[in-house]
Design an enzyme around this catalytic site. Structure first.
Site, mmCIF file in Angstrom:
data_model
loop_
_atom_site.group_PDB
_atom_site.id
_atom_site.type_symbol
_atom_site.label_atom_id
_atom_site.label_comp_id
_atom_site.label_asym_id
_atom_site.label_seq_id
_atom_site.Cartn_x
_atom_site.Cartn_y
_atom_site.Cartn_z
ATOM 1 N N GLU A 58 -5.564 -1.444 -7.965
ATOM 2 C CA GLU A 58 -4.679 -0.447 -8.566
ATOM 3 C C GLU A 58 -3.501 -1.191 -9.187
ATOM 4 O O GLU A 58 -2.795 -1.925 -8.491
ATOM 5 C CB GLU A 58 -4.175 0.543 -7.496
ATOM 6 C CG GLU A 58 -5.260 1.461 -6.950
ATOM 7 C CD GLU A 58 -4.754 2.398 -5.858
ATOM 8 O OE1 GLU A 58 -5.350 3.468 -5.676
ATOM 9 O OE2 GLU A 58 -3.764 2.064 -5.173
ATOM 10 N N ASN A 99 -5.084 6.009 -1.474
ATOM 11 C CA ASN A 99 -4.539 6.455 -0.194
ATOM 12 C C ASN A 99 -4.037 7.889 -0.239
ATOM 13 O O ASN A 99 -3.796 8.501 0.791
ATOM 14 C CB ASN A 99 -3.433 5.518 0.291
ATOM 15 C CG ASN A 99 -4.025 4.264 0.909
ATOM 16 O OD1 ASN A 99 -5.167 4.271 1.361
ATOM 17 N ND2 ASN A 99 -3.283 3.179 0.896
ATOM 18 N N HIS A 123 -2.466 -3.817 -6.383
ATOM 19 C CA HIS A 123 -2.900 -3.371 -5.057
ATOM 20 C C HIS A 123 -4.392 -3.622 -4.869
ATOM 21 O O HIS A 123 -5.218 -2.925 -5.451
ATOM 22 C CB HIS A 123 -2.569 -1.876 -4.883
ATOM 23 C CG HIS A 123 -2.852 -1.355 -3.517
ATOM 24 N ND1 HIS A 123 -3.222 -0.046 -3.280
ATOM 25 C CD2 HIS A 123 -2.828 -1.954 -2.303
ATOM 26 C CE1 HIS A 123 -3.409 0.124 -1.988
ATOM 27 N NE2 HIS A 123 -3.180 -1.011 -1.372
ATOM 28 N N SER A 178 0.829 -1.209 0.000
ATOM 29 C CA SER A 178 0.000 0.000 0.000
ATOM 30 C C SER A 178 0.857 1.251 0.000
ATOM 31 O O SER A 178 0.372 2.323 -0.338
ATOM 32 C CB SER A 178 -0.835 0.090 1.282
ATOM 33 O OG SER A 178 -1.629 -1.004 1.448
HETATM 34 P P1 NAI Z 1 -1.141 -9.868 7.646
HETATM 35 O O1 NAI Z 1 -0.274 -9.556 8.805
HETATM 36 O O2 NAI Z 1 -2.560 -10.276 7.871
HETATM 37 O O3 NAI Z 1 -0.444 -11.053 6.805
HETATM 38 C C1 NAI Z 1 0.910 -11.059 6.433
HETATM 39 C C2 NAI Z 1 1.362 -12.495 6.344
HETATM 40 O O4 NAI Z 1 2.649 -12.520 5.759
HETATM 41 C C3 NAI Z 1 1.477 -13.190 7.704
HETATM 42 O O5 NAI Z 1 0.746 -14.385 7.677
HETATM 43 C C4 NAI Z 1 2.975 -13.425 7.852
HETATM 44 O O6 NAI Z 1 3.266 -14.619 8.544
HETATM 45 C C5 NAI Z 1 3.439 -13.489 6.429
HETATM 46 N N1 NAI Z 1 4.830 -13.141 6.221
HETATM 47 C C6 NAI Z 1 5.547 -12.157 6.786
HETATM 48 N N2 NAI Z 1 6.784 -12.126 6.283
HETATM 49 C C7 NAI Z 1 6.866 -13.121 5.370
HETATM 50 C C8 NAI Z 1 7.881 -13.569 4.485
HETATM 51 N N3 NAI Z 1 9.082 -12.990 4.464
HETATM 52 N N4 NAI Z 1 7.598 -14.599 3.654
HETATM 53 C C9 NAI Z 1 6.395 -15.187 3.677
HETATM 54 N N5 NAI Z 1 5.386 -14.803 4.498
HETATM 55 C C10 NAI Z 1 5.623 -13.763 5.322
HETATM 56 O O7 NAI Z 1 -1.042 -8.611 6.684
HETATM 57 P P2 NAI Z 1 -2.079 -8.117 5.559
HETATM 58 O O8 NAI Z 1 -3.039 -7.179 6.165
HETATM 59 O O9 NAI Z 1 -2.580 -9.312 4.834
HETATM 60 O O10 NAI Z 1 -1.134 -7.239 4.606
HETATM 61 C C11 NAI Z 1 -0.165 -7.820 3.788
HETATM 62 C C12 NAI Z 1 0.329 -6.814 2.768
HETATM 63 O O11 NAI Z 1 -0.771 -6.271 2.063
HETATM 64 C C13 NAI Z 1 1.107 -5.624 3.315
HETATM 65 O O12 NAI Z 1 2.117 -5.294 2.390
HETATM 66 C C14 NAI Z 1 0.069 -4.532 3.349
HETATM 67 O O13 NAI Z 1 0.615 -3.244 3.248
HETATM 68 C C15 NAI Z 1 -0.743 -4.853 2.105
HETATM 69 N N6 NAI Z 1 -2.102 -4.352 2.140
HETATM 70 C C16 NAI Z 1 -2.867 -4.470 3.270
HETATM 71 C C17 NAI Z 1 -4.160 -3.989 3.287
HETATM 72 C C18 NAI Z 1 -5.012 -4.124 4.513
HETATM 73 O O14 NAI Z 1 -6.045 -3.443 4.582
HETATM 74 N N7 NAI Z 1 -4.661 -4.962 5.467
HETATM 75 C C19 NAI Z 1 -4.755 -3.344 2.112
HETATM 76 C C20 NAI Z 1 -3.904 -3.355 0.941
HETATM 77 C C21 NAI Z 1 -2.622 -3.808 0.998
#
Ligand code: NAI
Length: 510
Positions: free
Chosen positions: A157, A195, A145, A124
């Protein structure tokens, strides 16, 4: 010709949290074999079980056949390591939001996948250009995105960094379309489209609160019931979490080298410092919990309905009120060509104007007309259930009450705002449109993409640039110009694209 990835092509998803599992669900539903990897294997197991359960529920509701739900569930599998992505056509990353960790992941992936595999990030806030900097084949890298919750939010996006091959962006765009999404193209710049363009929705509300224009419940009700937004800014910030919302604002502010447009709010910083993070901590602008009743918005007590109103404009706003007044039995007299600076109507000695970015008190002084009352912008004056008013300091209580009575008999609940320039909906929409115009002016996206992004990514009731066209770009320029003069802040500087369109007589969606 934009060609989507073949549905037989394997999609890899790295990170099985909220976003990764949503992306995997959508890709599997569209027919792709999907492999999920996470450094926490239990996260992958949980994600796959959760998605299969969702498919089952969709089948029960008749939204998918049982066979389709079963087949989609079977298309999901675990990748025990990144080596499981060797034959993938597209790998989408949704891991922790950290530049170095993401860079390491993509460097590792490049050693595993084929040269024709597209690599995409769901980031993001991190520059797509920066993420691609050390890749061997940086042209195959782009942003994809998604918005949370992925299965429900249509926007994607598609972000191109400096090195992104346009063909790769086109394939991602076509693939997102094939997955039932509404993709838009954007250039990698801080905040991308949503954003960035959404910042004023929070920022102007926080400034209104700081200037004591009204309580959160009142401003929220005005944005919902007059502005047509699904959620008011304060309830939305409470839902997002003030820590998250403040961090995004700070990161966009810093990324634009402290452009005053994006200045964070002391009001929100106080909430974060105090641990009032919103719903998740039980208290933000509102209190949450079984024993808490939501505060009611300020709504004016019933005032006497006037017998007669003189309508002074033939514009949409005055026409809508005149028609509602006539239906309620008020005698409507039309006297066009008023002397009083584009007034909407006159009623009980008061003159009602649409806000133009000046305070009511200034406008009364400028016009030499004490009984001045301002009306805020509404999405649709024929349907709005609430109207926000502001009397000038010079206005008599009787004159103000006549306007309140008129709008009440028309079926509006009336909220009185403190006398801040631009009121609530007009000021918010003007700044959303200004930001969207700047994004277009700077080549981040086109006008259609800016509006689609805000409609599909944050459920706005109308695209900001379509709304700018409805308000009229000349009027929008006047609002922003008056806001700028009222505050003397660079924050309200008018986008050069709005000025250009005023001068050449065009619109955003001509
Ligand atoms: P989350 O914390 O729910 O999930 C992230 C997952 O990635 C976790 O299960 C973690 O164990 C895993 N992880 C961390 N490092 C890792 C690695 N090196 N290799 C493999 N797995 C790994 O986070 P979420 O909310 O799903 O966000 C993930 C991404 O999406 C971030 O980059 C965030 O900025 C982006 N994003 C999030 C949004 C939201 O509203 N939560 C919206 C749009 C984008």
């Amino acid at each position: 010709m934009n060609t989507a990835l073949a549905s037989s092509s394997i999609v890899g998803v790295v990170g099985s949290g909220a976003m990764g599992s949503g992306i995997a669900q959508v890709a599997a539903a569209a027919g792709h074999p999907v492999r999920l990897y996470d450094t926490r294997p239990e996260a992958v197991e949980k994600a796959i079980a959760g998605i299969r359960k969702t498919f089952g529920m969709l089948a029960e509701k008749g939204r998918m056949t049982a066979e389709a739900a079963d087949a989609a569930g079977q298309r999901l599998s675990v990748a025990d390591s990144l080596a499981g992505f060797a034959d993938a056509g597209l790998v989408i990353e949704a891991i922790v939001e950290n530049l170095d960790v993401k860079r390491r992941l993509f460097a590792d992936l490049e050693g595993i996948v084929g040269d024709d595999c597209i690599l995409a990030t769901n980031t993001s806030s991190i520059s797509v250009t920066a993420l691609a900097a050390n890749l061997r084949l940086s042209g195959r890298f782009a942003g994809m995105h998604f918005f949370n919750p992925v299965p429900l939010m249509a926007l994607v996006e598609v972000i191109s960094g400096l090195a992104t091959d346009p063909q790769v962006a086109q394939t991602i765009y076509a693939t997102a379309s094939a997955w039932g999404k509404s993709p838009v193209y954007a250039r990698s710049t801080p905040g991308f489209i949503v954003n960035r363009v959404a910042r004023p929705y929070y920022a102007e509300a926080l400034r209104l609160l700081n200037e004591q224009a009204g309580e959160p419940a009142t401003i929220d009700a005005i944005l919902r019931e007059a502005g047509g937004f699904r959620m008011g800014p304060f309830e939305l910030m409470d839902l997002i979490g003030h820590d998250v919302n403040f961090a995004v604002t700070q990161s966009v502010f810093q990324a634009y080298f402290n452009d005053p447009r994006f200045t964070p709010s002391l009001v929100q910083q106080e909430l974060v410092n105090g641990g009032f993070l919103g719903r998740k901590s039980g208290r933000g602008f509102y209190r949450y919990g079984d024993d808490s009743t939501p505060p009611a918005p300020h709504t004016e007590a019933q005032a006497d309905a006037p017998q007669q109103v003189t309508v002074k404009s033939s514009g949409l706003v005055a026409e809508a009120i005149a028609s509602r007044a006539a239906s309620a039995g008020v005698a409507v007299t039309r006297v066009l060509g008023s002397q009083e600076d584009d007034a909407l109507l006159k009623c009980g000695g008061a003159v009602l104007y649409l806000t133009d970015g000046r305070s009511a008190t200034q406008r009364a002084a400028d016009n030499g007309l004490a009984n001045t009352v301002l009306l805020d912008l509404a999405l649709d004056y024929t349907k709005a259930t609430r109207a926000a008013l502001c009397p000038a300091d010079q206005c008599t209580p009787e004159a103000y009450r006549a306007v309140v009575g008129l709008l009440q008999v028309c079926g509006f609940k009336v909220s009185r705002l403190g006398d801040v320039p631009g009121m609530a909906v007009m000021r918010t929409v003007a700044m959303l449109a200004n930001e969207a115009a700047d994004a277009v002016n700077q080549g981040v996206c086109d006008a259609a993409a800016a509006d689609t992004a805000m409609l599909k990514g944050v459920n706005y009731p109308r695209g900001p640039l379509a709304w700018a066209d409805t308000i009229g770009l000349h009027y929008l320029m006047r609002v922003l110009g008056n806001l700028g003069r009222s505050y003397g802040e660079d924050r309200y500087r008018i986008s050069p694209l709005i000025l250009r369109k005023v001068w050449n007589g065009s619109t955003f969606h001509g």
